[in-house]
Design a protein around this motif. Sequence first.
Motif, PDB file in Angstrom:
ATOM      1  N   ASP A 170       0.832  -1.206   0.000  1.00  0.00           N
ATOM      2  CA  ASP A 170       0.000   0.000   0.000  1.00  0.00           C
ATOM      3  C   ASP A 170       0.867   1.257   0.000  1.00  0.00           C
ATOM      4  O   ASP A 170       0.591   2.224   0.696  1.00  0.00           O
ATOM      5  CB  ASP A 170      -0.910  -0.016   1.230  1.00  0.00           C
ATOM      6  CG  ASP A 170      -2.026   1.021   1.125  1.00  0.00           C
ATOM      7  OD1 ASP A 170      -2.416   1.337  -0.024  1.00  0.00           O
ATOM      8  OD2 ASP A 170      -2.493   1.506   2.167  1.00  0.00           O
ATOM      9  N   GLU A 210       3.206   3.669  -2.835  1.00  0.00           N
ATOM     10  CA  GLU A 210       3.571   3.858  -4.238  1.00  0.00           C
ATOM     11  C   GLU A 210       5.078   3.704  -4.456  1.00  0.00           C
ATOM     12  O   GLU A 210       5.509   3.103  -5.445  1.00  0.00           O
ATOM     13  CB  GLU A 210       3.138   5.240  -4.729  1.00  0.00           C
ATOM     14  CG  GLU A 210       1.642   5.473  -4.736  1.00  0.00           C
ATOM     15  CD  GLU A 210       1.108   5.944  -3.383  1.00  0.00           C
ATOM     16  OE1 GLU A 210       1.693   6.875  -2.785  1.00  0.00           O
ATOM     17  OE2 GLU A 210       0.116   5.351  -2.932  1.00  0.00           O
ATOM     18  N   HIS A 229      -8.224   2.667  -5.004  1.00  0.00           N
ATOM     19  CA  HIS A 229      -9.208   3.712  -4.705  1.00  0.00           C
ATOM     20  C   HIS A 229      -8.551   5.058  -4.366  1.00  0.00           C
ATOM     21  O   HIS A 229      -9.251   6.007  -4.000  1.00  0.00           O
ATOM     22  CB  HIS A 229     -10.142   3.281  -3.558  1.00  0.00           C
ATOM     23  CG  HIS A 229      -9.507   3.273  -2.203  1.00  0.00           C
ATOM     24  ND1 HIS A 229      -8.688   2.254  -1.774  1.00  0.00           N
ATOM     25  CD2 HIS A 229      -9.598   4.157  -1.166  1.00  0.00           C
ATOM     26  CE1 HIS A 229      -8.290   2.497  -0.544  1.00  0.00           C
ATOM     27  NE2 HIS A 229      -8.823   3.648  -0.145  1.00  0.00           N
ATOM     28  N   ARG A 230      -7.212   5.116  -4.510  1.00  0.00           N
ATOM     29  CA  ARG A 230      -6.515   6.385  -4.271  1.00  0.00           C
ATOM     30  C   ARG A 230      -5.853   6.858  -5.560  1.00  0.00           C
ATOM     31  O   ARG A 230      -5.204   6.063  -6.261  1.00  0.00           O
ATOM     32  CB  ARG A 230      -5.464   6.227  -3.171  1.00  0.00           C
ATOM     33  CG  ARG A 230      -6.013   5.855  -1.807  1.00  0.00           C
ATOM     34  CD  ARG A 230      -4.999   6.166  -0.696  1.00  0.00           C
ATOM     35  NE  ARG A 230      -3.627   6.065  -1.131  1.00  0.00           N
ATOM     36  CZ  ARG A 230      -2.872   4.963  -1.006  1.00  0.00           C
ATOM     37  NH1 ARG A 230      -3.399   3.870  -0.479  1.00  0.00           N
ATOM     38  NH2 ARG A 230      -1.619   4.970  -1.405  1.00  0.00           N
ATOM     39  N   PRO A 231      -5.960   8.124  -5.905  1.00  0.00           N
ATOM     40  CA  PRO A 231      -5.410   8.621  -7.178  1.00  0.00           C
ATOM     41  C   PRO A 231      -3.898   8.465  -7.288  1.00  0.00           C
ATOM     42  O   PRO A 231      -3.386   8.194  -8.369  1.00  0.00           O
ATOM     43  CB  PRO A 231      -5.842  10.087  -7.215  1.00  0.00           C
ATOM     44  CG  PRO A 231      -6.164  10.448  -5.793  1.00  0.00           C
ATOM     45  CD  PRO A 231      -6.654   9.197  -5.151  1.00  0.00           C
ATOM     46  N   ASP A 232      -3.150   8.648  -6.184  1.00  0.00           N
ATOM     47  CA  ASP A 232      -1.699   8.535  -6.251  1.00  0.00           C
ATOM     48  C   ASP A 232      -1.274   7.129  -6.650  1.00  0.00           C
ATOM     49  O   ASP A 232      -0.351   6.950  -7.459  1.00  0.00           O
ATOM     50  CB  ASP A 232      -1.063   8.917  -4.915  1.00  0.00           C
ATOM     51  CG  ASP A 232      -1.209  10.404  -4.595  1.00  0.00           C
ATOM     52  OD1 ASP A 232      -1.562  11.161  -5.530  1.00  0.00           O
ATOM     53  OD2 ASP A 232      -0.986  10.793  -3.436  1.00  0.00           O
ATOM     54  N   GLN A 263      -3.145   4.960  -8.317  1.00  0.00           N
ATOM     55  CA  GLN A 263      -3.561   4.714  -9.699  1.00  0.00           C
ATOM     56  C   GLN A 263      -2.571   5.342 -10.677  1.00  0.00           C
ATOM     57  O   GLN A 263      -2.213   4.739 -11.696  1.00  0.00           O
ATOM     58  CB  GLN A 263      -4.966   5.259  -9.936  1.00  0.00           C
ATOM     59  CG  GLN A 263      -5.544   4.904 -11.312  1.00  0.00           C
ATOM     60  CD  GLN A 263      -5.745   3.413 -11.488  1.00  0.00           C
ATOM     61  OE1 GLN A 263      -6.677   2.828 -10.948  1.00  0.00           O
ATOM     62  NE2 GLN A 263      -4.853   2.785 -12.246  1.00  0.00           N
ATOM     63  N   LEU A 303     -11.598   9.560  -8.240  1.00  0.00           N
ATOM     64  CA  LEU A 303     -10.781   9.025  -7.149  1.00  0.00           C
ATOM     65  C   LEU A 303     -10.366  10.105  -6.154  1.00  0.00           C
ATOM     66  O   LEU A 303     -10.036   9.798  -5.002  1.00  0.00           O
ATOM     67  CB  LEU A 303      -9.525   8.344  -7.723  1.00  0.00           C
ATOM     68  CG  LEU A 303      -9.748   7.034  -8.493  1.00  0.00           C
ATOM     69  CD1 LEU A 303      -8.442   6.546  -9.108  1.00  0.00           C
ATOM     70  CD2 LEU A 303     -10.348   5.953  -7.602  1.00  0.00           C
ATOM     71  N   LYS A 304     -10.378  11.364  -6.598  1.00  0.00           N
ATOM     72  CA  LYS A 304     -10.001  12.468  -5.707  1.00  0.00           C
ATOM     73  C   LYS A 304     -11.157  12.976  -4.863  1.00  0.00           C
ATOM     74  O   LYS A 304     -10.973  13.853  -4.011  1.00  0.00           O
ATOM     75  CB  LYS A 304      -9.453  13.635  -6.542  1.00  0.00           C
ATOM     76  CG  LYS A 304      -8.180  13.320  -7.307  1.00  0.00           C
ATOM     77  CD  LYS A 304      -7.772  14.505  -8.196  1.00  0.00           C
ATOM     78  CE  LYS A 304      -6.532  14.183  -9.019  1.00  0.00           C
ATOM     79  NZ  LYS A 304      -6.173  15.287  -9.944  1.00  0.00           N
ATOM     80  N   PRO A 342     -12.938   2.425  -0.507  1.00  0.00           N
ATOM     81  CA  PRO A 342     -12.343   1.132  -0.875  1.00  0.00           C
ATOM     82  C   PRO A 342     -13.433   0.253  -1.486  1.00  0.00           C
ATOM     83  O   PRO A 342     -14.572   0.243  -1.017  1.00  0.00           O
ATOM     84  CB  PRO A 342     -11.871   0.563   0.468  1.00  0.00           C
ATOM     85  CG  PRO A 342     -11.764   1.753   1.379  1.00  0.00           C
ATOM     86  CD  PRO A 342     -12.831   2.708   0.939  1.00  0.00           C
TER      87      PRO A 342
END
Length: 589
Positions: free
Chosen positions: A456, A458, A490-493, A495, A520-521, A526
């Motif tokens: 979890d 990036e 479910h988080r833009p970063d 993705q 997503l922003k 989730p």
Amino acid sequence: MRTHYCGLVDEALIDQTITLCGWVDGRRDHGGVVFLDLRDHEGIVQVVVDPDTEAAFATAVEVGYEFCLRVQGKVRARVSVNDKMKTGRVEVLASEVEVLNAARDLPFALHENPNEDMRLTYRYLDLRRPEMQRMMRTRIRLVQALRRRLDAAGFQDIETPILTKATPEGARDYLVPSRVHEGEFYALPQSPQLFKQILMMAGFDRYYQIARCFRDEDLRADRQPEFTQLDMEFAFVEEADVQNYVETMIRDVFAEVVDAKLEAPFPRMTWHEAMRRFGSDKPDLRIALELVDIAEAVKHVEFKVFAGPANDPNGRVAALCVPGGAELSRKQIDELAAHAAKHGAKGLAWMKVDNAQGGLEGVSSPVAKFLDDKALAGILEATRAADGDLLLFGAGAWGAVSDFMGALRLKVGKDRGLVENSWKPLWVTDFPMFEHDAEAGRFVALHHPFTAPKVDDEAALKADPHNAVSRGYDMVLNGAEIGGGSIRIHRPDMQNAVFELLGIGPEEAEAKFGFLLKALKLGAPPHGGIAFGIDRIAALMAGTESIRDVIAFPKTTSAQDLMTDAPSPVSAAQLDELHVRVAPSASDD
């Protein structure tokens, strides 16, 4: 027009006058009395027409196979009972026989077994066959059972668009030119993936749809250009929440539709374990055979075909022990080698075990001369081979060996009658997040680019994408993947990090997925889901290997509809309206 169905006439109707409609399944003339077997979708009943009813008899004498009739008459008990028929204790003494439509010059009889092209060209005849009726009704009951459970559990049936946006991943899209937006195209959906994720972000919590999907890909017995899937999505869930619900649903549906009892809970197996033991990410557990790694036994030998991969971290040397396989002839072994070659093998080594205690003198093999006693002892111990067994060996890159040895395992299991007559479900989990496409020089998503990684973070994902594991899961039954899903990003970063690893730059991501990134922003929860292949499940339930048998109007393996002759050319005027020109193919130059 009718009062009863042919296949439902029973002793409770004796002495009642009824009206039936159906097709002539057979006609017999016995001593001036005509017997007709009349068939509809419920079954067959015997109709008796005697000369006392002159008009009916005159008509019955002229009718032929597959004539469409309307018959009125009185139900009576049969003198000669036929226990092989559901209606075998009764018959209908006809007072009226009306030909609704004649059938002339039939291309094939329904009891024959014509080739598939003939069946698909005359699909309306093919579908009249009782076996096809049975298989299609199995599919219908499957869909009904799924809907009942999902509706009762509070899932919301929401339709998503058919005309949508082209995507860069997966199979090729079917494109639809826009008449009002010159030079622009819609795409038919490969799945409702992004729309169902958006629905979770919109607060609908639990969604389902029996969705029509389209993929322009090479076809096989279990693939069609248009297919049907049960699409599901859940908000605020982890893997176990999705898996536990749908596993119970599938178990209940199999019990209802085909009276099959699936074990509870389903076994769970990681992707790596499935590939190591069975050479497949959808292993058929009805076959007890397993692949065995023998690299440790052959690392020291001078035979580079074995020693090279055995000493390579990315290599594999695997063996498959075939019980009693020493009886196979050289020709039969060569056929196995040819099958392995079709799946990527550069060769197939083999060994017959005549006397497991006799050392190198106790085996017969073209590669025995390259082995020593230590290597042979290690191979026999690892494979647990006994006298009379056959060992098949694969060596090379880990993925390639797993693939062709897995295909070989399936062939041997089927050819040798080693497939257990049972239902064997399982979950395959922990898939690799990415595959590296050497030709393209980039990563591609193993599932799809919206699957969440297990890590979890990036930075950690970018640091080691080769070993990244996804939160994806597949449901497998008897060697067929019947459902696949994942927990979504479910988080833009995260993705954006996945897009970057897949070679999708910021501009391309914004152009193709800007609506998703924006959503997503804005408080995306989730969420996760799964999609089940209705066609594949129906085929398994119906006992057929081809999904074409459970699709009313399927395409051929070249994506043609032989009944309607589609695809077909369109007029120049239609093309002009769509601002489209057909370029000549290279072969026309």
